[in-house]
Design an enzyme around this catalytic site. Sequence first.
Site, PDB file in Angstrom:
ATOM      1  N   ASP A 159       0.825  -1.207   0.000  1.00  0.00           N
ATOM      2  CA  ASP A 159       0.000   0.000   0.000  1.00  0.00           C
ATOM      3  C   ASP A 159       0.865   1.265   0.000  1.00  0.00           C
ATOM      4  O   ASP A 159       1.868   1.326   0.719  1.00  0.00           O
ATOM      5  CB  ASP A 159      -0.882  -0.009   1.261  1.00  0.00           C
ATOM      6  CG  ASP A 159      -1.892   1.119   1.260  1.00  0.00           C
ATOM      7  OD1 ASP A 159      -2.858   1.034   0.489  1.00  0.00           O
ATOM      8  OD2 ASP A 159      -1.715   2.086   2.030  1.00  0.00           O
TER       9      ASP A 159
ATOM     10  N   GLU B 106      12.978 -15.965  -0.713  1.00  0.00           N
ATOM     11  CA  GLU B 106      13.105 -17.181   0.107  1.00  0.00           C
ATOM     12  C   GLU B 106      11.859 -18.059  -0.015  1.00  0.00           C
ATOM     13  O   GLU B 106      11.917 -19.261   0.191  1.00  0.00           O
ATOM     14  CB  GLU B 106      13.274 -16.816   1.583  1.00  0.00           C
ATOM     15  CG  GLU B 106      14.614 -16.228   1.946  1.00  0.00           C
ATOM     16  CD  GLU B 106      14.595 -15.737   3.398  1.00  0.00           C
ATOM     17  OE1 GLU B 106      13.957 -16.395   4.254  1.00  0.00           O
ATOM     18  OE2 GLU B 106      15.195 -14.674   3.656  1.00  0.00           O
TER      19      GLU B 106
HETATM   20  O1  TEU Z   1      -4.266   4.412  -1.303  1.00  0.00           O
HETATM   21  C1  TEU Z   1      -3.215   5.274  -1.446  1.00  0.00           C
HETATM   22  C2  TEU Z   1      -3.468   6.460  -2.265  1.00  0.00           C
HETATM   23  O2  TEU Z   1      -2.597   7.293  -2.317  1.00  0.00           O
HETATM   24  C3  TEU Z   1      -4.751   6.678  -2.997  1.00  0.00           C
HETATM   25  O3  TEU Z   1      -5.344   5.631  -3.551  1.00  0.00           O
HETATM   26  C4  TEU Z   1      -5.597   7.584  -2.204  1.00  0.00           C
HETATM   27  O4  TEU Z   1      -6.889   7.106  -1.991  1.00  0.00           O
HETATM   28  C5  TEU Z   1      -5.637   8.873  -2.944  1.00  0.00           C
HETATM   29  O5  TEU Z   1      -4.363   9.193  -3.333  1.00  0.00           O
HETATM   30  C6  TEU Z   1      -6.196  10.005  -2.149  1.00  0.00           C
HETATM   31  O6  TEU Z   1      -5.715  11.204  -2.668  1.00  0.00           O
HETATM   32  C7  TEU Z   1      -4.100   3.369  -0.439  1.00  0.00           C
HETATM   33  C8  TEU Z   1      -5.352   2.531  -0.363  1.00  0.00           C
HETATM   34  O7  TEU Z   1      -5.613   1.971  -1.625  1.00  0.00           O
HETATM   35  C9  TEU Z   1      -6.468   3.377   0.136  1.00  0.00           C
HETATM   36  O8  TEU Z   1      -7.680   2.668   0.192  1.00  0.00           O
HETATM   37  C10 TEU Z   1      -6.090   3.865   1.523  1.00  0.00           C
HETATM   38  O9  TEU Z   1      -7.065   4.754   1.989  1.00  0.00           O
HETATM   39  C11 TEU Z   1      -4.743   4.552   1.527  1.00  0.00           C
HETATM   40  O10 TEU Z   1      -3.758   3.802   0.857  1.00  0.00           O
HETATM   41  C12 TEU Z   1      -4.251   4.714   2.936  1.00  0.00           C
HETATM   42  O11 TEU Z   1      -3.845   3.485   3.434  1.00  0.00           O
END
Ligand code: TEU
Length: 532
Positions: A207, A249
Amino acid sequence: MAQRTPARTPHDWWRSAVIYQVYVRSFADGDGDGTGDLAGVRARLPYLAELGVDALWFSPWYQSPMKDGGYDVADYRAIDPAFGTLAEAEKVIAEARELGIRTIVDIVPNHVSDQHPWWRAALTGGPERELFHFRAGRGDHGELPPNDWKSEFGGPAWTRLPDGDWYLHLFAPEQPDLNWAHPAVRQEHEDILRFWFERGVAGVRIDSAALLAKDPRLPDFVEGRDPHPYVDRDELHDVYRSWRGVADEYGGVFVGEVWLPDSERFARYLRPDELHTAFNFSFLACPWDARRLRTSIDETLAEHAPVGAPATWVLCNHDVTRTVTRYGRADTGFDFATKVFGTPTDLALGTRRARAAALLSLALPGAVYVYQGEELGLPEADIPRDRIEDPMHFRSGGTDPGRDGCRVPLPWVAEAPYAGFGSREEPWLPQPADWPAYAAGLQAEDPGSMLSLYRQAIRIRRTTPGFGDGALTWLPSADGVLAFARTEGLVCMVNLSETPAELHRDSRLLLSSGPLDDHGRLPQDTAAWLLI
Ligand code: TEU
């Protein structure tokens, strides 16, 4: 159940895979409490096998207060009790594997939940404070944030604590950012990777993969200044090289969530000793326009080629507007900044295009992601304002509709309560009145449905040589028509123009996303797979 023919060698499965994203909370509700769970997933594994997917990517299923739909993790080694238990997760992994389906888990390294033990200890002033970014504020009394960074969800990226210090959170305040310069943060994440690889997962989605490293001076953001204080910093590559050692691994693979406009910088994450793959967001955001799609495809292939990584093709996920809705609007591209309530949408048009886009993406070289409900052609739902949960909505001051519209619990059975999602309680997000019409059970019986198209397409993709990883050659075509050959005589054509397109004379039609016209030509917003 469909016969599964292993089309590729096991070690490089990910180079050509069809990967299905499961957002557990909204997939299927096994215990009837209104929230999807692992019992629901297990009950629907035959459906996923029938669909023909190679792997499941589970959005975070760990213990979480759900302030950001599970992307606020309190314990990486426990399943959220609303979803089930660790033993049940192990069963999901094993039962899926028996059906030939691999499992990918989602790791959120940029931040933890404010219920995570590290954060709780940090709040009491323990040495865990070093694991986060605490700073004194600016201004005479420290009343101003330490710098001007903005949260991705809107508003400042800093929140002040009662003790006067501020802490950094690039997302919601309930998601404090970890300090990746601290060795314990790195060690813990490598342990978490091992924990899940030991349990048989085949891959990990990372993520916000480009946001972890911060400039230690935490300077203000200056437009255009390189390097950026927290996006795509060089230190990150050392982290991922080390992760790659762990994955190797176990034969595990990574898919990075890397949103970066610069394709050369993007490709650095895909060097042979770093991540195996990353999501292709430029394709996801690309408008429904032949020239722009072709450019996006060419740029994608060109940026991946030098590092030898396969491309991925993504039309939607749990963060973005559902495909049939996006393609049914005047602006068919995707941009978080332009989302508003009440955008006019022609769903029939969007659905026709989404069907064509499905055949396009499944014919391109590399791996394809399908987000749950995409195979049912679900539209983005309008969520009544008093039922919205997404922090993005609230932190925008209520102007951004947020991301709940693509997270509505799935319809399984048309005649059942809550369209068969669960049996007792109302689903955590309300389903639109017409949801039963999209039920998987209904669509399975209808050869013209989106589900039938996906099933056929994935089956053909699996059993016909030429699909997946490999070369692509553009063929001469009229304006507004995309036509390319893969190997083994396989050809994909997509007509985005008003003029019907002639199919190749000596070809056999494998599949089309809609009917041909009376002269056997490909109409507007229709795609076809041919064998020449
Ligand atoms: O998303 C990261 C992310 O930067 C974007 O998808 C975000 O929603 C957008 O940039 C807002 O401006 C990930 C996940 O996919 C998302 O669901 C989470 O909310 C986010 O990370 C935080 O963990």
